[in-house]
Design a protein around this motif. Sequence first.
Motif, short mmCIF file in Angstrom:
data_model
loop_
_atom_site.label_atom_id
_atom_site.label_comp_id
_atom_site.label_asym_id
_atom_site.label_seq_id
_atom_site.Cartn_x
_atom_site.Cartn_y
_atom_site.Cartn_z
N MET A 31 0.83 -1.20 0.00
CA MET A 31 0.00 0.00 0.00
C MET A 31 0.86 1.25 0.00
O MET A 31 2.02 1.23 0.42
CB MET A 31 -0.95 0.02 1.20
CG MET A 31 -0.27 0.01 2.57
SD MET A 31 -1.43 0.38 3.91
CE MET A 31 -2.71 -0.81 3.60
N THR A 32 0.26 2.34 -0.47
CA THR A 32 0.93 3.63 -0.47
C THR A 32 0.64 4.35 0.84
O THR A 32 -0.18 3.90 1.66
CB THR A 32 0.43 4.49 -1.63
OG1 THR A 32 -0.97 4.78 -1.44
CG2 THR A 32 0.63 3.78 -2.97
N LEU A 34 -0.97 7.07 1.13
CA LEU A 34 -2.39 7.47 1.07
C LEU A 34 -3.28 6.32 1.52
O LEU A 34 -4.21 6.53 2.33
CB LEU A 34 -2.73 7.87 -0.36
CG LEU A 34 -4.21 8.14 -0.67
CD1 LEU A 34 -4.73 9.31 0.15
CD2 LEU A 34 -4.41 8.41 -2.16
N GLU A 35 -3.03 5.13 1.03
CA GLU A 35 -3.83 3.98 1.44
C GLU A 35 -3.66 3.69 2.92
O GLU A 35 -4.63 3.36 3.60
CB GLU A 35 -3.43 2.76 0.62
CG GLU A 35 -3.83 2.80 -0.83
CD GLU A 35 -3.36 1.58 -1.58
OE1 GLU A 35 -4.19 0.73 -1.95
OE2 GLU A 35 -2.13 1.47 -1.78
N PHE A 38 -5.76 6.00 4.89
CA PHE A 38 -7.17 5.69 4.69
C PHE A 38 -7.58 4.44 5.48
O PHE A 38 -8.57 4.46 6.23
CB PHE A 38 -7.45 5.48 3.20
CG PHE A 38 -8.82 4.92 2.90
CD1 PHE A 38 -9.95 5.69 3.05
CD2 PHE A 38 -8.97 3.60 2.48
CE1 PHE A 38 -11.21 5.19 2.79
CE2 PHE A 38 -10.22 3.08 2.21
CZ PHE A 38 -11.34 3.87 2.37
N ASP A 55 -13.55 9.15 -0.51
CA ASP A 55 -12.13 8.79 -0.66
C ASP A 55 -11.99 7.32 -1.00
O ASP A 55 -11.16 6.93 -1.84
CB ASP A 55 -11.37 9.10 0.64
CG ASP A 55 -11.22 10.58 0.90
OD1 ASP A 55 -11.59 11.39 0.01
OD2 ASP A 55 -10.77 10.95 1.99
N ILE A 59 -9.89 5.49 -3.94
CA ILE A 59 -8.77 4.61 -3.59
C ILE A 59 -9.02 3.19 -4.07
O ILE A 59 -8.12 2.52 -4.60
CB ILE A 59 -8.53 4.66 -2.07
CG1 ILE A 59 -7.98 6.04 -1.69
CG2 ILE A 59 -7.57 3.55 -1.62
CD1 ILE A 59 -7.92 6.30 -0.20
N VAL A 64 -4.21 5.86 -5.90
CA VAL A 64 -3.56 5.71 -4.59
C VAL A 64 -2.32 6.59 -4.42
O VAL A 64 -1.63 6.49 -3.42
CB VAL A 64 -3.18 4.24 -4.35
CG1 VAL A 64 -4.43 3.37 -4.27
CG2 VAL A 64 -2.26 3.71 -5.44
N TYR A 66 -0.97 10.47 -3.99
CA TYR A 66 -1.56 11.72 -3.49
C TYR A 66 -1.81 12.73 -4.61
O TYR A 66 -2.89 13.36 -4.66
CB TYR A 66 -0.67 12.34 -2.42
CG TYR A 66 -1.03 11.93 -1.02
CD1 TYR A 66 -2.26 12.29 -0.46
CD2 TYR A 66 -0.16 11.17 -0.25
CE1 TYR A 66 -2.60 11.92 0.82
CE2 TYR A 66 -0.49 10.78 1.05
CZ TYR A 66 -1.71 11.15 1.58
OH TYR A 66 -2.05 10.77 2.85
N PHE A 69 -4.63 11.47 -6.73
CA PHE A 69 -5.83 11.48 -5.91
C PHE A 69 -6.42 12.88 -5.82
O PHE A 69 -7.65 13.07 -5.95
CB PHE A 69 -5.52 10.96 -4.51
CG PHE A 69 -6.66 11.01 -3.55
CD1 PHE A 69 -7.59 9.98 -3.49
CD2 PHE A 69 -6.83 12.10 -2.69
CE1 PHE A 69 -8.65 10.02 -2.61
CE2 PHE A 69 -7.88 12.15 -1.80
CZ PHE A 69 -8.80 11.11 -1.76
N LYS A 73 -10.10 13.87 -6.87
CA LYS A 73 -11.01 14.33 -5.80
C LYS A 73 -11.61 15.68 -6.17
O LYS A 73 -12.78 15.95 -5.88
CB LYS A 73 -10.23 14.43 -4.47
CG LYS A 73 -11.11 14.76 -3.26
CD LYS A 73 -12.14 13.68 -2.99
CE LYS A 73 -13.01 13.99 -1.79
NZ LYS A 73 -12.32 13.86 -0.50
N LYS A 243 -7.62 -5.89 1.14
CA LYS A 243 -8.18 -4.54 1.19
C LYS A 243 -9.71 -4.58 1.17
O LYS A 243 -10.36 -3.80 1.87
CB LYS A 243 -7.64 -3.71 0.03
CG LYS A 243 -6.15 -3.40 0.17
CD LYS A 243 -5.57 -2.71 -1.06
CE LYS A 243 -4.08 -2.45 -0.87
NZ LYS A 243 -3.46 -1.82 -2.07
#
Length: 386
Positions: A31-32, A34-35, A38, A55, A59, A64, A66, A69, A73, A243
Amino acid sequence: MIRYILIALFIVTYTLLTKPSDKIKFNSNEMTELEYNFFTKIDNSETNDIEIYYDGFLIASGIVDYNEFNIYKEKLNEIRKKAKDELSQYKSQGAYEFGRILLNWLYDSGILKKYFETSTLFQDLIYKGEYNCLSSSILYALLYSEFGFKATGILTSNHAFCVSYTERGNIDVETTVRGGFNPGTKEIRNTGNSTIVTFVPKQNYNRRKEVDILTLIATLYPNSITLKHIEKDLLKQLTMAKKAYYLSPNTELYTDNLINAYNRVALDNIKKMQYKDAYKYLKKAYIFDPTSQLTRNNQIHYFNTVGTRYLQSKDFSSAIQIYKIGIKEIENADVLKKNLKVSYYNYAVTEYNSGRYNNALTISEEALLIFPNDKDFIRFKNSIPK
């Protein structure tokens, strides 16, 4: 003196409400950042904010990074703002009427343009207006909820749609067509010069299951496997299954998917003779469902495969140890007991034929502790010179 002959090896092979973090751990490469942020919020049950759901939509669609995203967003927020500007005036008409107007608006505004069965990700929707049952259901449920009304998802064996909770009862919303609000109800519209009658038949779906919005979003993960061309990448499939489980840990479907993913990776490791990793994945599968017949069969397959390799190399001591561990971990695994007996007997005979009678006696006595009154071991033990 009796000379014993090694018996043929008879090897039977088998074919094959807690916090998510209590059972699931992610590796750093899964995962990143960001993930991570989250899923930490999900793990801490910080799910009262509608932003978490929006979000999650992005995702779970694979957005994933930033920078990427933030771009998506912003585009998503443009849809939300447009909806508020143009639909707020209808909120006072109640949940039923607003639900119908919202679905029509998604089509009339050009947000939902063209249905494609494989257009399951947010990227398809935002750039091309292409959607399928899942992506359109998620967007509808999120917008409907943001206006203060309640919506949930419905999953069937091969379809997704919504249910809106209204003053007229729970209403199905087939989001793949413009007139899909309350299917089975005729909608009559006067356009001035003509009258248009819209009718979407109500379907009878098998295995209909009502789910929350996060579970709808979780469905993006298994739906994306083909789109991401990872049908043969078992580790990436496992990561996606983890996930999906994280978003919906109480949904049987995603628990089963995760167990299956662990088992597939374990079998692949057995095939590659990477036994340590295979054992690790099977143990993780067992944690989720100790009663799983699939996991049980693959555990037996694992112990049998490793034991067989030791037997074939005449490392009887190691074969005995692996079969004993298997019998301890798996109840009523008769095939492992049979092969344990084979291992003991071959080990004892080997020591006997090499003139190491004390060792042969010790091995026979140890075997009789596990297989008391076994005639083969009793006869063999009695034949050893004192």
